[in-house]
Motif scaffolding. Structure first.
Motif, mmCIF file in Angstrom:
data_model
loop_
_atom_site.group_PDB
_atom_site.id
_atom_site.type_symbol
_atom_site.label_atom_id
_atom_site.label_comp_id
_atom_site.label_asym_id
_atom_site.label_seq_id
_atom_site.Cartn_x
_atom_site.Cartn_y
_atom_site.Cartn_z
ATOM 1 N N SER A 155 48.552 91.383 -45.950
ATOM 2 C CA SER A 155 49.419 92.537 -45.889
ATOM 3 C C SER A 155 50.771 92.539 -47.178
ATOM 4 O O SER A 155 51.088 93.262 -47.393
ATOM 5 N N GLN A 190 45.928 90.001 -26.494
ATOM 6 C CA GLN A 190 45.886 88.439 -26.731
ATOM 7 C C GLN A 190 45.837 87.749 -25.421
ATOM 8 O O GLN A 190 44.900 86.842 -25.187
ATOM 9 N N LYS A 225 53.653 95.737 -30.589
ATOM 10 C CA LYS A 225 53.602 94.343 -29.910
ATOM 11 C C LYS A 225 52.990 94.365 -28.475
ATOM 12 O O LYS A 225 52.514 93.346 -28.170
ATOM 13 N N LEU A 270 49.192 94.749 -28.270
ATOM 14 C CA LEU A 270 48.650 93.504 -28.887
ATOM 15 C C LEU A 270 48.724 92.336 -28.012
ATOM 16 O O LEU A 270 47.696 91.422 -27.945
ATOM 17 N N THR A 305 42.445 86.520 -35.087
ATOM 18 C CA THR A 305 42.618 87.913 -35.746
ATOM 19 C C THR A 305 44.032 88.504 -35.013
ATOM 20 O O THR A 305 44.868 88.773 -35.764
ATOM 21 N N ALA A 306 43.751 88.416 -33.764
ATOM 22 C CA ALA A 306 44.995 88.705 -32.662
ATOM 23 C C ALA A 306 46.270 87.894 -33.001
ATOM 24 O O ALA A 306 47.311 88.472 -33.394
ATOM 25 N N VAL A 310 55.676 99.594 -35.581
ATOM 26 C CA VAL A 310 55.322 98.182 -35.387
ATOM 27 C C VAL A 310 55.885 97.598 -34.310
ATOM 28 O O VAL A 310 55.015 96.840 -33.558
ATOM 29 N N MET A 329 51.908 88.930 -38.363
ATOM 30 C CA MET A 329 52.151 90.182 -39.382
ATOM 31 C C MET A 329 53.358 90.843 -38.536
ATOM 32 O O MET A 329 54.268 91.357 -39.540
ATOM 33 N N ILE A 330 53.013 91.257 -37.310
ATOM 34 C CA ILE A 330 54.096 92.330 -36.887
ATOM 35 C C ILE A 330 55.514 91.612 -36.870
ATOM 36 O O ILE A 330 56.535 92.322 -37.318
ATOM 37 N N MET A 334 47.516 89.152 -36.443
ATOM 38 C CA MET A 334 48.447 90.438 -36.288
ATOM 39 C C MET A 334 49.666 90.197 -35.766
ATOM 40 O O MET A 334 50.776 90.769 -36.126
#
Length: 382
Positions: free
Chosen positions: A339, A174, A167, A170, A200-201, A163, A207-208, A204
């Motif tokens: 999630s 972004q 980062k 991602l 969406t990004a 995870v 969430m991370i 995410m």
């Protein structure tokens, strides 16, 4: 070979037993009983000698007289229990003292069993077999538990490493999406798609970060950076962050907060809690509905609420949904496909602030997620 009888050997056959007794006749008598039972026996006439024998003889069970000159059996038992893995060594006390308080003392020092002298051979062997079987099962259960805990720890570490490594790519995605969306190169027809990709990004990314923070909190707790947060100024800023997302879904946003209301909290964690709750409301409420953020003072603190007009949360699920990876059952009108970490993170933040979070109905339709944070030094109500 064919025709020869099959001999089954007991699991405790040859087990090492240490007999500790200051009475020489008693030592010889117990030793003879044990050797007839096919045990390997060593004896000691006092506590110091017994403790000195432990590293070399490594007994699998100790028969320990209580009343001995110098170091008595109770003190020997205490010292054995303090040794590494000493709590796993079976200890049976032998004594002619029938006083109830002597039994109580033997239990307090964590003796496993208690036999009165003179000892009957059949009773002694039966007690030894039963106790060794029990201790063996305890050791197997402990080893299995330790193995499972170690495996779980390895899985969690691997999960968090993966995870964490997500980062960086991602973040690059972004940045690229922001450059495309903010520049003049993208055609107008692609703007809605870019907005959706950015949302969406961002989801995410949250969430991370939730996963990493939950893992850190479970190990060392959340480290709060508290400050006074002026909610009447802070909430409108938060709403502006999600206005575009709400408009793209045909969703209304509103807020209510008394002028001058402030809370002593970590602003970043508080922001992420409300972003999680608002994001859920936008995802699970129909187009044309409204999400409302409310803040008001309560006795001893501040109450924050996010009202949505979705399908609501079934009452049996209202406590469970704050657990990790818990989602509503798929297939029904209330299906949630997130999630299952956002609300777990919200609960961690609420508890780290000394507060609590829960969900209730929002008549005539929807849910209200409520978080109460006590003022500094206040004790939250039960």
């Amino acid at each position: 070979m064919d025709g020869e009888p099959i001999v089954f050997r007991r699991a405790d056959h040859g087990a090492r037993i240490l007999v500790v007794d200051d009475d020489a006749l008693s030592r010889r008598s117990v030793r003879a009983m044990l050797e007839r039972g096919y045990y390997t026996v060593e004896t000691a006439e006092g506590g110091e000698e017994a403790l000195a024998l432990l590293p070399s003889f490594q007994p699998e069970l100790v028969l320990l007289d209580i009343q001995m000159p110098g170091m008595d059996g109770l003190e020997v038992c205490r010292r054995i229990r303090e040794l590494p893995n000493g709590e796993l060594l079976p200890i049976i006390f032998l004594t002619g003292d029938e006083r109830p308080e002597m039994h109580a003392q033997a239990l307090r020092v964590k003796g496993d069993d208690f036999l009165r002298k003179p000892v009957m051979p059949a009773e002694l062997i039966t007690r030894i077999r039963s106790l060794m079987r029990l201790k063996r099962l305890q050791a197997e259960i402990r080893a299995e538990r330790d193995s499972l805990l170690d495996l779980q720890k390895q899985r969690e570490q691997l999960f968090h490493f993966i995870v964490h490594d997500l980062k960086n790519p991602l973040s690059a995605i972004q940045v690229g999406l922001e450059l495309l969306d903010d520049g003049d190169q993208a055609p107008d027809s692609s703007r809605p798609h870019l907005h959706r990709l950015r949302e969406t990004a961002q989801a995410m990314g949250r969430m991370i970060q939730d996963i990493l923070d939950i893992g850190r909190a479970e190990q060392v707790g959340l480290e709060l950076r508290r400050m006074q947060v002026p909610l009447d100024i802070w909430i409108p800023r938060l709403i502006r962050e999600v206005e575009a997302q709400a408009q793209s879904r045909g969703h209304g946003l509103a807020w209510e907060c008394p002028t001058g209301l402030a809370v002593d909290a970590d602003p970043e964690f508080l922001r992420r809690v409300l972003m999680n709750l608002v994001d859920n409301a936008l995802k699970y409420s129909p187009s044309g509905s409204q999400t409302r953020i409310e803040a008001r003072p309560v006795e001893g603190g501040v109450r924050l609420a996010v009202r949505d007009q979705g399908e609501g949360i079934p009452e049996p699920m209202r406590e469970q949904i704050f657990g990790k990876f818990v989602r509503l059952e798929e297939g029904g009108p209330s299906t949630r496909s997130g999630s299952g970490l956002g609300l777990a993170f919200c609960q961690l933040v609420a508890e780290a602030h000394g507060g609590r979070i829960w969900v209730e109905d929002n008549p005539p339709r929807g849910s209200v997620f409520v978080m109460e944070i006590p003022t500094a030094g206040a004790v939250p109500s039960a």
